[in-house]
Design a protein around this motif. Structure first.
Motif, PDB file in Angstrom:
ATOM      1  N   PRO A  93      27.306 -27.077  30.506  1.00 48.25           N
ATOM      2  CA  PRO A  93      28.520 -26.314  30.800  1.00 48.25           C
ATOM      3  C   PRO A  93      28.308 -24.813  30.938  1.00 48.25           C
ATOM      4  O   PRO A  93      29.224 -24.028  30.667  1.00 48.25           O
ATOM      5  N   ILE A  94      27.115 -24.405  31.357  1.00 50.02           N
ATOM      6  CA  ILE A  94      26.793 -22.994  31.563  1.00 50.02           C
ATOM      7  C   ILE A  94      26.059 -22.897  32.900  1.00 50.02           C
ATOM      8  O   ILE A  94      25.142 -23.673  33.166  1.00 50.02           O
ATOM      9  N   ALA A  95      26.457 -21.949  33.733  1.00 51.56           N
ATOM     10  CA  ALA A  95      25.912 -21.852  35.082  1.00 51.56           C
ATOM     11  C   ALA A  95      24.475 -21.334  35.080  1.00 51.56           C
ATOM     12  O   ALA A  95      24.050 -20.620  34.173  1.00 51.56           O
ATOM     13  N   GLY A  96      23.729 -21.714  36.125  1.00 51.40           N
ATOM     14  CA  GLY A  96      22.408 -21.154  36.349  1.00 51.40           C
ATOM     15  C   GLY A  96      21.271 -22.113  36.053  1.00 51.40           C
ATOM     16  O   GLY A  96      21.310 -22.824  35.055  1.00 51.40           O
ATOM     17  N   GLU A  97      20.271 -22.094  36.930  1.00 54.61           N
ATOM     18  CA  GLU A  97      19.115 -22.963  36.743  1.00 54.61           C
ATOM     19  C   GLU A  97      18.393 -22.659  35.442  1.00 54.61           C
ATOM     20  O   GLU A  97      17.812 -23.559  34.819  1.00 54.61           O
ATOM     21  N   HIS A  98      18.435 -21.392  34.994  1.00 56.47           N
ATOM     22  CA  HIS A  98      17.744 -21.043  33.752  1.00 56.47           C
ATOM     23  C   HIS A  98      18.307 -21.812  32.557  1.00 56.47           C
ATOM     24  O   HIS A  98      17.594 -22.048  31.583  1.00 56.47           O
ATOM     25  N   ASN A  99      19.563 -22.222  32.643  1.00 59.71           N
ATOM     26  CA  ASN A  99      20.135 -22.997  31.542  1.00 59.71           C
ATOM     27  C   ASN A  99      19.668 -24.449  31.549  1.00 59.71           C
ATOM     28  O   ASN A  99      19.781 -25.134  30.529  1.00 59.71           O
ATOM     29  N   VAL A 100      19.128 -24.913  32.672  1.00 56.66           N
ATOM     30  CA  VAL A 100      18.474 -26.220  32.673  1.00 56.66           C
ATOM     31  C   VAL A 100      17.226 -26.150  31.800  1.00 56.66           C
ATOM     32  O   VAL A 100      16.925 -27.078  31.029  1.00 56.66           O
ATOM     33  N   TYR A 101      16.497 -25.054  31.889  1.00 56.43           N
ATOM     34  CA  TYR A 101      15.326 -24.866  31.019  1.00 56.43           C
ATOM     35  C   TYR A 101      15.740 -24.847  29.547  1.00 56.43           C
ATOM     36  O   TYR A 101      15.063 -25.438  28.689  1.00 56.43           O
ATOM     37  N   ASN A 102      16.860 -24.179  29.242  1.00 60.40           N
ATOM     38  CA  ASN A 102      17.330 -24.144  27.858  1.00 60.40           C
ATOM     39  C   ASN A 102      17.663 -25.554  27.365  1.00 60.40           C
ATOM     40  O   ASN A 102      17.358 -25.916  26.225  1.00 60.40           O
ATOM     41  N   ALA A 103      18.286 -26.349  28.243  1.00 62.87           N
ATOM     42  CA  ALA A 103      18.625 -27.729  27.878  1.00 62.87           C
ATOM     43  C   ALA A 103      17.366 -28.562  27.665  1.00 62.87           C
ATOM     44  O   ALA A 103      17.302 -29.404  26.760  1.00 62.87           O
ATOM     45  N   LEU A 104      16.354 -28.333  28.490  1.00 56.68           N
ATOM     46  CA  LEU A 104      15.089 -29.061  28.336  1.00 56.68           C
ATOM     47  C   LEU A 104      14.414 -28.714  27.008  1.00 56.68           C
ATOM     48  O   LEU A 104      13.879 -29.596  26.324  1.00 56.68           O
ATOM     49  N   ALA A 105      14.435 -27.433  26.645  1.00 55.84           N
ATOM     50  CA  ALA A 105      13.865 -27.034  25.354  1.00 55.84           C
ATOM     51  C   ALA A 105      14.595 -27.732  24.211  1.00 55.84           C
ATOM     52  O   ALA A 105      13.980 -28.230  23.260  1.00 55.84           O
ATOM     53  N   ALA A 106      15.922 -27.798  24.317  1.00 56.10           N
ATOM     54  CA  ALA A 106      16.713 -28.463  23.282  1.00 56.10           C
ATOM     55  C   ALA A 106      16.405 -29.954  23.236  1.00 56.10           C
ATOM     56  O   ALA A 106      16.321 -30.552  22.152  1.00 56.10           O
ATOM     57  N   ALA A 107      16.237 -30.561  24.400  1.00 57.18           N
ATOM     58  CA  ALA A 107      15.901 -31.992  24.445  1.00 57.18           C
ATOM     59  C   ALA A 107      14.542 -32.245  23.805  1.00 57.18           C
ATOM     60  O   ALA A 107      14.354 -33.233  23.078  1.00 57.18           O
ATOM     61  N   ALA A 108      13.586 -31.344  24.064  1.00 57.48           N
ATOM     62  CA  ALA A 108      12.247 -31.507  23.486  1.00 57.48           C
ATOM     63  C   ALA A 108      12.294 -31.396  21.966  1.00 57.48           C
ATOM     64  O   ALA A 108      11.645 -32.178  21.256  1.00 57.48           O
ATOM     65  N   VAL A 109      13.076 -30.451  21.453  1.00 54.80           N
ATOM     66  CA  VAL A 109      13.211 -30.312  20.002  1.00 54.80           C
ATOM     67  C   VAL A 109      13.918 -31.532  19.430  1.00 54.80           C
ATOM     68  O   VAL A 109      13.519 -32.095  18.401  1.00 54.80           O
ATOM     69  N   GLY A 110      14.989 -31.964  20.115  1.00 57.59           N
ATOM     70  CA  GLY A 110      15.726 -33.135  19.647  1.00 57.59           C
ATOM     71  C   GLY A 110      14.852 -34.371  19.560  1.00 57.59           C
ATOM     72  O   GLY A 110      14.925 -35.135  18.586  1.00 57.59           O
ATOM     73  N   LYS A 111      13.999 -34.551  20.548  1.00 58.06           N
ATOM     74  CA  LYS A 111      13.100 -35.711  20.525  1.00 58.06           C
ATOM     75  C   LYS A 111      12.137 -35.621  19.342  1.00 58.06           C
ATOM     76  O   LYS A 111      11.880 -36.622  18.660  1.00 58.06           O
ATOM     77  N   GLN A 112      11.614 -34.432  19.069  1.00 62.94           N
ATOM     78  CA  GLN A 112      10.694 -34.265  17.944  1.00 62.94           C
ATOM     79  C   GLN A 112      11.359 -34.596  16.612  1.00 62.94           C
ATOM     80  O   GLN A 112      10.709 -35.092  15.690  1.00 62.94           O
ATOM     81  N   LEU A 113      12.659 -34.347  16.515  1.00 63.82           N
ATOM     82  CA  LEU A 113      13.372 -34.571  15.261  1.00 63.82           C
ATOM     83  C   LEU A 113      14.172 -35.867  15.266  1.00 63.82           C
ATOM     84  O   LEU A 113      15.073 -36.051  14.442  1.00 63.82           O
ATOM     85  N   GLY A 114      13.833 -36.764  16.197  1.00 62.08           N
ATOM     86  CA  GLY A 114      14.329 -38.122  16.111  1.00 62.08           C
ATOM     87  C   GLY A 114      15.716 -38.387  16.652  1.00 62.08           C
ATOM     88  O   GLY A 114      16.318 -39.425  16.344  1.00 62.08           O
ATOM     89  N   LEU A 115      16.259 -37.504  17.485  1.00 61.37           N
ATOM     90  CA  LEU A 115      17.558 -37.761  18.071  1.00 61.37           C
ATOM     91  C   LEU A 115      17.449 -38.778  19.205  1.00 61.37           C
ATOM     92  O   LEU A 115      16.419 -38.859  19.896  1.00 61.37           O
ATOM     93  N   THR A 116      18.499 -39.521  19.424  1.00 68.25           N
ATOM     94  CA  THR A 116      18.552 -40.448  20.548  1.00 68.25           C
ATOM     95  C   THR A 116      18.883 -39.678  21.817  1.00 68.25           C
ATOM     96  O   THR A 116      19.380 -38.542  21.783  1.00 68.25           O
TER      97      THR A 116
END
Length: 493
Positions: A295-318
């Motif tokens: 919900p935030i404009a800009g391709e750079h926020n896709v990178y932010n979402a990817l970083a969050a997904a990578a952290v989430g995966k490391q900490l066991g989120l589905t």
């Protein structure tokens, strides 16, 4: 606060405890540097600022119920126990390191040239789907703000998401020693704070000082599309986790031909921008694929979402928890915050600026409906290349369809000159002051306009946002009390 008795505090920070034996065994209930935030049972840390000395507030904090204070000099007729130290700031940092070591908690440390705060918000939103999370408030990411955040961790917290910003070599060592991250995220290596760090290679060295303080089995999560970060494929004997756009490793041109960047573990495809209101993408996470709405404009926020997904995966989120967390993230004042008021749309991105983030903001503005107006100011701490880097931002206007540029500042003249050369259809209004800029802008604006407001924080462009919207803008990262002047010392990259 766990293990934070006065005797332990004195031992941890190398100070001398002065007070009753009975009080020495009492635990403090909080640690602050602002006398106005003192509550019963707190420890007060007096910081010497450029104009105000926190030691002047010591009598007042005892009256408010402080259990004890640190002091750099002996106190006469002290109203309570205190700990004598050589440097209150250094003692606070040593104490934060001690307190962090006593906590059974995951710590995610975030640094990078651009996007630290937005990435911190994204990671905290994702992890909040499963864990009780404490995150850095606003932009409290420096050598005073970080320990204050660490002191807010309590028994109920399961993860702390800590932002770390620097402007010189050695500073990251001090920050990461306090944070002791289990996961270290670096968003990118861009052009900022070049006065001290010289060039991107210097920025890379400074940011990666954090690796020395990763906990045992700690993981580095890095932007795999960044040509500097992709060289850090093994960190402390463990493979780094990379994220980026597209599955295939990007390549860089070298004198010997082309060299592939790091292969990405987490990546995005099918990125579709939805104007100012967000982006849709498919994220590929460990064999699973999910469609997310950011919900935030800009391709750079896709990178932010990817970083969050990578952290989430490391900490066991589905995957579903990750999707929900990304969709729930919210912007904060001064950072890509979109405000609609009185027939106009304001993109409030005025907290900080460097060439990479300013170009990204121009790209977001270019996708807006109606007339597109950029209100830009100077970018600080860019070193010898500062004029050329401002001109580079101006050249980025070419072909973007920006209708008008309003700017002020000695260096912003370079932006204006470059826009005049490469974008003939853009109206350029240079102003001698922020006040004149605002007067001209208010005369020019009309219903349906989208206005981007961006500059380094010292330019004070939050006043422009406030005048356009009538909203109180965020001063995230600013201290609450006058005695905290040292915490205001510059933005951290």
């Amino acid at each position: 606060m766990k293990n934070m008795t006065l005797e332990n505090i004195a031992r941890a920070c190398g100070g001398v405890y002065i007070g009753s034996r009975e009080a020495a065994g009492k635990e403090v209930t909080g640690v602050v540097t602002d006398s106005r935030r003192v509550e019963a049972g707190y420890l007060f840390v007096p910081i010497r600022g450029a104009r105000v000395d926190g030691h002047d507030f010591i009598p007042a904090v005892y009256e408010k119920g402080a259990l004890a204070v640190l002091s750099e000099h002996e106190l006469i007729d002290a109203a309570g126990p205190y700990i004598l130290v050589e440097s209150a700031k250094a003692a606070m940092q040593a104490l934060a390191e001690f307190y962090r070591r006593s906590l059974g908690i995951w710590v995610v440390g975030i640094t990078g040239s651009v996007g630290k705060t937005s990435t911190k918000e994204m990671i905290a939103s994702v992890l909040g789907q499963k864990y009780r999370v404490l995150k850095t408030e606003g932009n409290l990411n420096n050598e005073i703000g970080l320990p204050l955040t660490i002191f807010k961790i309590r028994e109920e917290h399961e993860v702390a998401v800590l932002e770390m910003g620097i402007s010189e070599f050695g500073e990251m060592h001090r920050l990461a020693a306090m944070a002791q991250p289990d996961i270290c995220v670096i968003t990118n290596i861009g052009l900022c704070h070049l006065e001290n760090l010289i060039d991107r290679d210097g920025i890379l060295r400074a940011k990666t000082e954090s690796f020395a303080h990763l906990t045992e089995n700690g993981i580095a999560i890095l932007n795999g599309d960044d040509d500097k970060l992709c060289t850090k494929r093994v960190v402390n004997g463990r493979p780094a986790v990379f994220y980026g756009l597209g599955r295939e490793a990007k390549v860089i041109r070298t004198r010997d031909g082309e060299e592939p960047l790091a292969e990405k573990d987490i990546y995005a495809t099918d990125v579709e921008e939805m104007g100012l209101w967000g982006t849709e993408a498919t994220l590929h996470i460990g064999g699973e694929s999910i469609t997310v709405e950011i919900p935030i404009a800009g391709e750079h926020n896709v990178y932010n979402a990817l970083a969050a997904a990578a952290v989430g995966k490391q900490l066991g989120l589905t995957a579903e928890e990750i999707r929900q967390g990304i969709g729930a993230v919210q912007t904060i004042g001064g950072r890509s915050n979109i405000i609609r008021r009185d027939g106009i749309t304001v993109i409030d991105d005025c907290y900080n600026a460097n060439p990479v983030s300013m170009k990204a903001s121009v790209d977001v503005l270019a996708k807006a409906p109606g007339r597109k107006i950029a209100v830009l100011g100077d970018m600080g701490e860019l070193g010898a290349a500062e004029r050329e880097l401002h001109a580079m931002v101006g050249r980025h206007f070419a072909g973007k369809g920006i209708d008008a540029l309003f700017c002020t500042g000695m260096l912003s003249k370079e932006i204006a000159a470059a826009v005049c050369q490469c974008s003939e259809k853009t109206k350029v209004q240079e102003c001698d002051s922020r006040g004149e800029l605002l007067r001209q802008l208010l005369l020019y604006r009309r219903d349906g306009d989208t206005i981007l407001v961006k500059a380094s924080h010292f330019m004070g462009f939050s006043e422009i946002v406030r005048a356009l919207t009538g909203e109180e803008t965020s001063e995230a990262g600013e201290p609450a009390g006058k005695e905290m002047t040292e915490e205001r010392a510059g933005e951290k990259a």
